[in-house]
Structures are given as structure tokens and as C-alpha cells.
Design an enzyme around this catalytic site. Structure first.
Site, PDB file in Angstrom:
ATOM      1  CB  SER A  11       2.921 -34.313  13.485  1.00 52.77           C
ATOM      2  OG  SER A  11       4.277 -34.435  13.840  1.00 52.77           O
ATOM      3  CD  GLU A  69     -49.651 -71.407  20.233  1.00 55.89           C
ATOM      4  OE1 GLU A  69     -50.461 -71.789  21.095  1.00 55.89           O
ATOM      5  OE2 GLU A  69     -48.567 -71.988  20.013  1.00 55.89           O
TER       6      GLU A  69
END
Length: 760
Positions: free
Chosen positions: A326, A68
Site C-alpha cells: 500500500s 629513518e
């Protein structure tokens, strides 16, 4: 002239400042290795996963700059040579062959889009110069890699790397770097999951450029070109959605880091979808896995399926208030051990009892009589733990839990009572799992850690010794063995829980490295018949435990060791008295080996209202023939006899019952003034009770039973004799007149008991 131009540019910069480069970004919740778990797009639905330059593979930076903008770090934002070359190529080919935009110019266009007119191009140049004025080259490059378009709502190399390749951008290979460097040129046309041929041609063009400029060698480029581009469909991160929602509300960061293990989370979510088909309709599930050495949460499944409306998939059951069943029982035994009320093999009573208006029963509706504390915990029996909590105190228990950071919720204007130990309270799974850390962290409760920066905070709840004993009991190692036979790493220990009406099925597990919490039920609280902890949650626990052990096969040797604390010892104790006796002592009716704490051996725990001989000694005198006599009889010898608690009589073998254990009376010199029969008790009604008739009925059928005593019973109502019964027969009477009543009973030994009540 230069000064005028500079002043003009400075003025223009002030008049037309750069657009805000810190636009709203998407927020991403990530795992401990950076894997995105869930993403929350910005207001425009765009997903960005912001990264810094050092979080990106250098191969990608090389490919990007070479293709680029080779002179990015040298030009002032605009490269006249590139613009001239692009203009010449476009004119000579009568079409657009290449662009002359630098990366800085592309960033200017990304932060302020413009049309393709001369005015638009001039504005882009102006913004580019502003970028170069206000930002460093690295900052501009960072803006580009986080803003570059990758198709649809995907922006930035971070999001693209995860969406296309399921990996962080730091791990990109050369081939992957070249591919992702070119995609922003035409992200929709070059999508590798849809158009792999186009994507490969574009990638190879980048590779040729890299070879042309000698950035990568010809051999490397040729080898990469042999790789075919093919990617699975682009995926958005979809793991731990309910945790992600929770973290989003607790953090302001764009990238929210968590302690979650992405691979474990994915495995458990896949497993959960498999379990879903086996669950009843409208049933959900919650799973929490915590590494207990660090208390880091490694897996978080708040519901069985986020998208299943019928199962309330949007409800996070890890933070929901539910009955714990429990699962609180281990804490009661641990506190009682620390308080010197019991040891691991203390004799407890699994018999029917009434505690005021509260009359608990066991899950299987039966009773077992004499049981040890360890056996009662492993079998999750209800009456023994209520006996223990009654001695310890429910308010004290609740206060200790609260001080350790564990909240028990009760109805408005109500106080903690005995029912809390059987699930008569509300809890959250995350706090319950945190509470169980006491058993693997030497008695200290540590808060869960969801983010790496969360501090490790812990508070004391139990002593290291009681926590160790309870954990060994839950792991099936209740019987003491020598240290050389004791595993340093405790095998899987777990406790189940089932709430009233089968609304909640629980299992909390602890292995050498992890705490595992599992809840199954309907989020709306509807009962599910037949759904209970052992049948529903335990199979899931074992499957998760096997997965964790297999995943940790190489690292399990580094799991924390669990040696016996110095405060824990071994002792041989005797029932029913509960303490150590010499070998051959006839009062040792049953010999047991027990873990004890701090060298103390508490006597058998009695219940309020029971006779003083329970778990202790009954003193009497016998003659040379062994018959019971008065203390002033000739040759009387004092003897102590350990008797079983009276409520256990029904469950004892005949030879262990009180009548058989006591010497017979010597009628020539009998004991005077007392009888050794067990206390006579009236069962079935409470002192001061107010009884009401069934609506529409004019009478009340009263049924009472007795316990203890000896022989026949004679019954009286308000002082008047009404009937007699045998020792095992109930008293039944029909009452029709309202008012106060006193019912009394007399047995053959002369004992009398009475109870008063009101018939309304």
C-alpha cells in the site's frame, strides 16, 4: 669523464627502466568523513589505503624523517655518511645494529625486492638513483608512506592508522605517530595488539631520537613516554558491505567516497543484529536512511546479516524488485488532489465493489461505508483508493511516476490496472524512497545521492500544495488548524505496506530531516504469516526515528521548515454533497473541516455506473405540507435534496437513508413518470460472463443479490417468472443446461434490471 658516466647512466636507465610504481592497489569504499566502510584487497590480498602527504599528520612525518632519514631532502638518494656509520657499528658490534638505507633506498627495495647480496645491493642503489632522477622528494616520500609494511596484508600508513587506531592518519597524535613510524622495521615482531611491550620500547626509542635532535621538546617526549601502548586487535573495515559491492561496480577509483555516515551506519547495523533474533527464520531486512535536504544516503543496510546464508544475506533487498503493498497510496491521493477530483475530506466509499474481474477487499476483510480521503489514507483502506485511481486512471498514474524517475514493473504483455495501487506491481526500495522525497521537497522527486560528487537531480511529480497536504495527513495533522498552531517542522509521517500473502512488510517514514525506508520479508518470496507493515516494520521505524532525533538534538533546529504553501487553504464542507453550504442548511448532514487546494472544493466523487444523485442534488417538488407532488400541482415548490451515494445505504444510520430523507408522496397529486427509489442493481455476476461448472459436477448453483430498488423482487429467467424474494434475500437457482441466459428482476417501484451470461 663526467659526460661518459652521465651517458652511461642515461643508457642504463633506458635499458633497465624502473618497475611500474603504479601497481594494482586495494580498493576502499569510505564514508563521508573518510572512514573505511569496506575494502577490496588487490590480487595478492594486500590492503592499502592510499593517502597523500597532506592527508597525514605532520607529527608522523616528523617522527618518520627524524628516525629513518634526517637528511632525506638533502641527499641524492644515497647517504654515504649513514652507510659508513652503519657499517662501522655493525663491524664493531659483530652484529647488525643499524642499517644505512635511506627512505629512497627503502622505496627502491619495496618496488623491486632483492636478496642481501652485493649484486642485490648494487641493484638497489641503481634503482634508488633512478627514483631520484624521475621523481621529486615528495613523490618518493608518498610512495614510502603508502608502501611501508605493517604486518601481514597491511601496507601503508592509511591502512595501518585505520586498522590499529580506527582513525584517519591526519588525526594521529605524537605518541601514535612515533609508534607507527617504527612499526615497518619489524611489523610482525612489534605488532602493538600482540606485543605491546616490544612496541612501546620501539616507540620510546623513536621518541628519544626526536628529543635528541630537538624536534620535540624533552618535556613533550617524557609525557608521551608515560602513555602505555595497548591497542585492540587489528580490525578490517566491515560496514555497509552490500553498498560497497554496489559502489565497486559503479566506480573505477581506488578510494570510492560515499555519503554514508559511518557512526549512524554502525549503530543501525548493531541494531539490525538485535532485531535479527526477533525475526522469523529465513527473514531478511532492508533499511535506507536519506537526508532529504541533500538526498545524501546516510545509512544503507541491504540485508539483516551478510554472513547468514539461511537469510540470503548476500541479496541486496534495497535493489531487489518487490511488491510495494500500500505504499503507493499517498501518490494516488496527491495526484487526485492536483487533478481536482478530491479534497482532503472528500467523501469516499469503502464498500464492496467489483471492477471487471478484480474484486479488492480491505486488510481486515471488513468495510466502513462512508470515509473521508484523509481517513482512508491514514487507515490504508483499499476500496477508497481504488475508487480514486479508477477516476484518475492507472495508466496515467504509472506514466506520471515513470516521468518522475520511478519505475513500476508489470508482467510481460500486461498493462497497468487498478491492482497496482494495492501492490500489484514491482518496485525497488531505493526508487520508492526516492519517490517519497516528493512529499518533503515541494512535490519534486529527487534521485538518491550515494557519492559526494553525484549531482542533485529532481523532477516534478506533485504540486507543492498536494505534497504538503498528503504529508500532513500522514503525520496525523489532517484537521486544519490556524497557522500559529501549525508546526513548521512536521512530526514523523509514515505509510505502511503489506503485499499479497504477507510476503513484504514495508514502512516509509519522513521526519524533519530524513527519509527512512524499511522492508522486512523473505528474499525468496515465501509468505510469512502474520508479518505485515504495522506490526513488523513500524516498531523498527520508531526506533530509528528516535535515534535520528536524539543524534540531531543540536542540529534539528536547522532542519528544513515546512510552512503551509499559499495554494493550500481551509474550508468547511458538508457531506454528502462534499461542498460548502450555509450554516443551518438541512442538506448539510455532516460538517467537516478540510484542507483544500487552489481554492477549489470538488464535489463528492462518484463511481462509474452509480446514479447521478451521488454527491450531488436530487430535484423534486413538494407542497405546503412538505409532501412530494408533481411539478404541475397547485402550490408545488421546487426543492433540492442532497442524498448519500446509493452503495453507502447499508452503513448509514436509518435517519440518513434515502427512504427517510425523501418526503412522502402526496397521493392526491402524486409525482408521475418517475420514482425516487435508488437504482435497482444485480450483484454477483458480470454482463457477458462465461460460467463454468465445478469439474465433475452436472449443475451450477447460481446466487445473486440486489442493491437499491424498493420492496419485493420478482425474478425471471429468459423471460419466464421463476420466483420472488424479499428485498434483502438472495436469489438462488440451480442451472443444468448449457447455453445463453438472461436473468431479470423487477421490484415494487417498477424498476427492472437484467444481466446476460453463458453457461459453458
Amino acid at each position: 669523464m663526467v659526460g661518459i658516466i652521465a651517458a652511461g647512466l642515461w643508457g642504463a636507465d633506458k635499458i633497465w627502466p624502473l618497475p611500474d610504481t603504479n601497481v594494482q592497489t586495494a580498493r576502499v569504499v569510505v564514508a563521508d568523513d573518510g572512514t573505511p566502510l569496506w575494502r577490496f584487497a588487490d590480487a595478492e590480498g594486500v590492503w592499502r589505503y592510499s593517502v597523500s602527504l597532506d592527508q597525514v599528520s605532520p607529527y608522523y612525518i616528523e617522527a618518520l624523517l627524524t628516525y629513518e632519514d634526517r637528511w632525506f631532502y638533502e641527499h641524492p638518494g644515497i647517504n654515504p655518511l649513514s652507510i659508513g656509520r652503519a657499517l662501522w657499528q655493525n663491524l664493531t658490534n659483530q652484529r647488525i645494529v643499524s642499517g644505512g638505507s635511506t627512505l629512497s633506498m627503502q622505496v627502491a627495495r619495496l618496488i623491486e625486492p632483492h636478496d642481501r647480496t652485493l649484486t642485490g645491493k648494487l641493484r638497489q642503489v641503481f634503482r634508488t638513483l633512478q627514483l631520484e632522477w624521475h621523481y621529486s622528494k615528495d613523490q618518493i616520500l608518498t610512495l614510502y608512506i603508502n608502501r611501508a609494511p605493517y604486518g601481514g596484508t597491511l601496507q601503508g600508513i592509511g591502512a595501518a592508522s585505520w586498522a590499529y587506531l580506527d582513525k584517519p592518519p591526519s588525526e594521529l597524535t605524537r605518541a601514535e605517530s612515533a609508534l607507527l613510524a617504527v612499526l615497518p622495521q619489524a611489523p610482525s615482531r612489534l605488532r602493538p595488539d600482540r606485543y605491546p611491550e616490544r612496541a612501546q620500547l620501539a616507540r620510546d626509542k623513536v621518541l628519544s631520537r626526536l628529543a635528541e635532535y630537538g624536534v620535540w621538546s624533552e618535556q613533550q617526549v617524557e609525557e608521551i613516554k608515560e602513555e602505555t601502548v595497548w591497542l585492540a586487535g587489528r580490525q578490517a573495515p566491515q560496514l555497509a558491505p552490500l553498498l560497497a559491492r554496489r559502489m565497486l561496480s559503479e566506480s573505477k577509483s581506488d578510494v570510492i567516497e560515499t555519503t554514508i555516515d559511518a557512526s549512524l551506519q554502525r549503530r543501525l547495523e548493531d541494531m539490525t543484529m538485535g532485531w535479527k533474533s526477533q525475526l522469523p527464520e529465513n527473514t531478511s531486512m532492508g533499511i535506507l536512511v536519506v537526508e532529504h535536504s541533500t538526498m545524501a544516503v546516510k545509512a544503507y543496510i541491504g540485508s539483516v546479516d551478510l554472513n547468514d546464508v539461511s537469510r540470503f544475506g548476500h541479496v541486496d533487498m534495497i535493489t531487489a524488485w518487490r511488491s510495494p503493498g500500500s505504499t503507493l497510496k499517498p501518490f494516488a491521493y496527491g495526484m487526485a488532489l492536483d487533478d481536482g477530483l478530491i479534497h482532503a475530506e472528500s467523501l469516499l466509499q469503502d464498500v464492496p465493489r467489483r471492477f471487471g474481474d478484480y474484486r479488492p477487499g480491505n486488510f481486515d476483510t471488513g468495510f466502513n461505508g462512508p470515509v473521508s480521503a484523509s481517513d482512508a489514507l491514514v487507515r490504508s483502506l483499499n476500496l477508497p483508493v481504488v475508487q480514486v485511481l479508477e477516476a484518475y486512471g492507472p495508466k496515467r498514474f504509472t506514466g506520471n511516476m515513470r516521468n518522475a524517475g520511478i519505475t513500476l514493473r508489470f508482467p510481460l504483455n500486461s498493462e497497468p490496472n487498478l491492482s497496482l495501487i494495492l501492490g500489484g506491481t514491482g518496485m525497488r526500495m531505493d526508487e520508492l524512497v526516492s519517490g517519497y522525497s516528493a512529499f518533503v521537497r515541494h512535490g519534486n522527486v529527487a534521485a538518491l545521492r550515494y557519492r559526494p560528487q553525484d549531482p542533485l537531480i529532481e523532477r516534478p511529480l506533485l504540486s507543492p500544495g498536494s505534497a504538503w497536504i498528503v504529508r500532513r495527513i500522514l503525520a496525523g495533522e489532517a484537521r486544519p488548524v490556524p497557522d500559529n498552531q501549525l508546526s513548521d517542522i512536521v512530526p514523523l509521517a509514515w505509510k505502511t505496506g503489506t503485499s499479497y500473502g504477507y510476503r513484504d512488510a514495508w514502512t516509509i517514514g519522513m521526519n524533519g530531516g530524513y527519509l527512512i525506508g524499511i522492508w522486512v520479508g523473505r528474499p525468496d518470496g515465501t509468505p510469512v504469516a502474520g508479518q505485515f507493515g504495522y506490526a513488523t516494520a513500524v516498531p523498527i521505524l520508531h526506533q530509528i526515528n528516535n535515534l535520528l532525533v536524539n543524534r540531531s538534538a543540536q542540529t534539528a533546529r536547522f532542519w528544513p521548515r515546512d510552512p503551509r504553501p499559499d495554494s493550500v487553504g481551509r474550508a468547511v464542507i458538508c457531506w454528502p454533497q462534499g461542498q460548502s453550504l450555509e450554516a443551518g442548511d438541512p442538506n448539510c448532514r455532516q460538517r467537516r473541516q478540510a484542507w483544500i487546494l487552489d481554492g477549489t472544493i470538488p464535489p463528492t466523487l462518484s463511481a462509474p455506473g452509480q446514479d447521478t444523485g451521488i454527491g450531488g442534488w436530487l430535484s423534486l417538488w413538494v407542497n405546503a405540507e412538505g409532501k412530494r407532488v408533481a411539478p404541475d400541482c397547485s402550490g408545488a415548490i421546487k426543492r433540492r435534496i442532497a442524498l448519500w451515494p446509493t452503495p453507502l445505504e447499508t452503513w448509514l444510520p436509518l435517519a440518513e437513508r434515502r427512504d427517510e430523507r425523501l418526503p412522502v408522496r402526496d397521493e392526491t397529486c402524486p409525482p408521475i413518470g418517475y420514482d425516487t427509489s435508488p437504482p435497482l442493481l444485480i450483484l454477483g455476476i458480470k454482463e457477458g460472463a462465461i460460467l463454468k461448472r465445478i469439474p465433475g459436477s452436472l449443475s451450477l448453483d447460481l446466487r445473486l443479490d440486489t442493491q437499491g430498488g424498493r420492496g419485493k423482487r420478482w425474478w425471471f429467467i429468459n423471460g419466464e417468472a421463476v420466483t420472488e424474494t424479499e428485498q434483502t434475500d438472495p436469489f438462488i437457482q440451480t442451472l443444468t443446461v448449457s447455453g445463453k441466459y438472461q436473468i431479470s428482476v423487477l421490484d415494487e417501484s417498477g424498476q427492472v434490471n437484467s444481466v446476460s451470461f453463458v453457461l459453458d
